[in-house]
Design an enzyme around this catalytic site. Sequence first.
Site, short mmCIF file in Angstrom:
data_model
loop_
_atom_site.label_atom_id
_atom_site.label_comp_id
_atom_site.label_asym_id
_atom_site.label_seq_id
_atom_site.Cartn_x
_atom_site.Cartn_y
_atom_site.Cartn_z
N PRO A 2 45.81 35.38 45.27
CA PRO A 2 44.44 35.58 44.82
C PRO A 2 44.34 35.51 43.30
O PRO A 2 45.11 36.16 42.59
CB PRO A 2 44.09 36.99 45.33
N GLU A 3 43.44 34.68 42.80
CA GLU A 3 43.23 34.54 41.37
C GLU A 3 41.91 35.20 41.00
O GLU A 3 41.31 35.90 41.82
CB GLU A 3 43.28 33.06 41.00
#
Length: 271
Positions: A2-3
């Site tokens: 997840p960014e």
Amino acid sequence: MPELPEVETTRRGVAPLVEGRRIVRLDIYDSRLRWPVPATLAAQLAGRRIDRLERRSKYLLFRVGEDTLLLHLGMTGSLRAFTRPPARRKHDHIDLVLDSGTTLRYHDPRRFGAMLWVPAPAEAHPLLADLGPEPFDPAFDAGYLWQSTRRRSAPIKAALMDNRLVVGVGNIYANESLFRAGIRPTRPAYRVSKARLARLVEEVRATLADAIAKGGSTLRDYVDSRGEPGYFQLDYFVYGREGSPCRVCGTPIRTVRLAGRATSYCPRCQR
């Protein structure tokens, strides 16, 4: 992993459910995350009020009075909200139960995430202290990027992914932002002109904003607080498209390795 768009999507989904609510209890089923969940955390949180839910880089910050509960989703983590929690699945490691009846459930198959108690001031914590500006912060502009890259011979993509320079621009969004800006990711950072850096700042912001609007990217495990996947991956120009025709000029997309990460670009559109 997840960014920033995925973490911001999670924050936006969870914030209305937790802000102003009191924590009834914290149920820790498996404390073996990237750093062990503190044994005292449940006692420290019981009865405390969550004032705000903020994001710094890829960290979720639950502001509890002057102190902070820090959450990182790691590589495969997700935080889902339930009014009637289903039976626990494998890799459901933590439940945060609120006085509204809502339960936040942390799920993380690879256990590379983190949940830590950070006394005030949180910004002095080692995980937060050396972070650069947020990409949407006015401080992140062409002048700042120009000054910060004049002595950097590393590729511009590596510079863009350095959290000390700017936070939250991970591998996917660095690839996509550089394509939109027309900059080849292998170009040494110090050789990118100020005018092109100004364009890059614009495209980093536009790329991240588009990704947030589409709920982020789901390549494997990520889901938002409602269990919904993101859809930005449908709009990728280069990431994961090696050998496919460029959506602008038709030239096959190339992929190289930079600092151990897959780096995709169009040899015609990017220079």
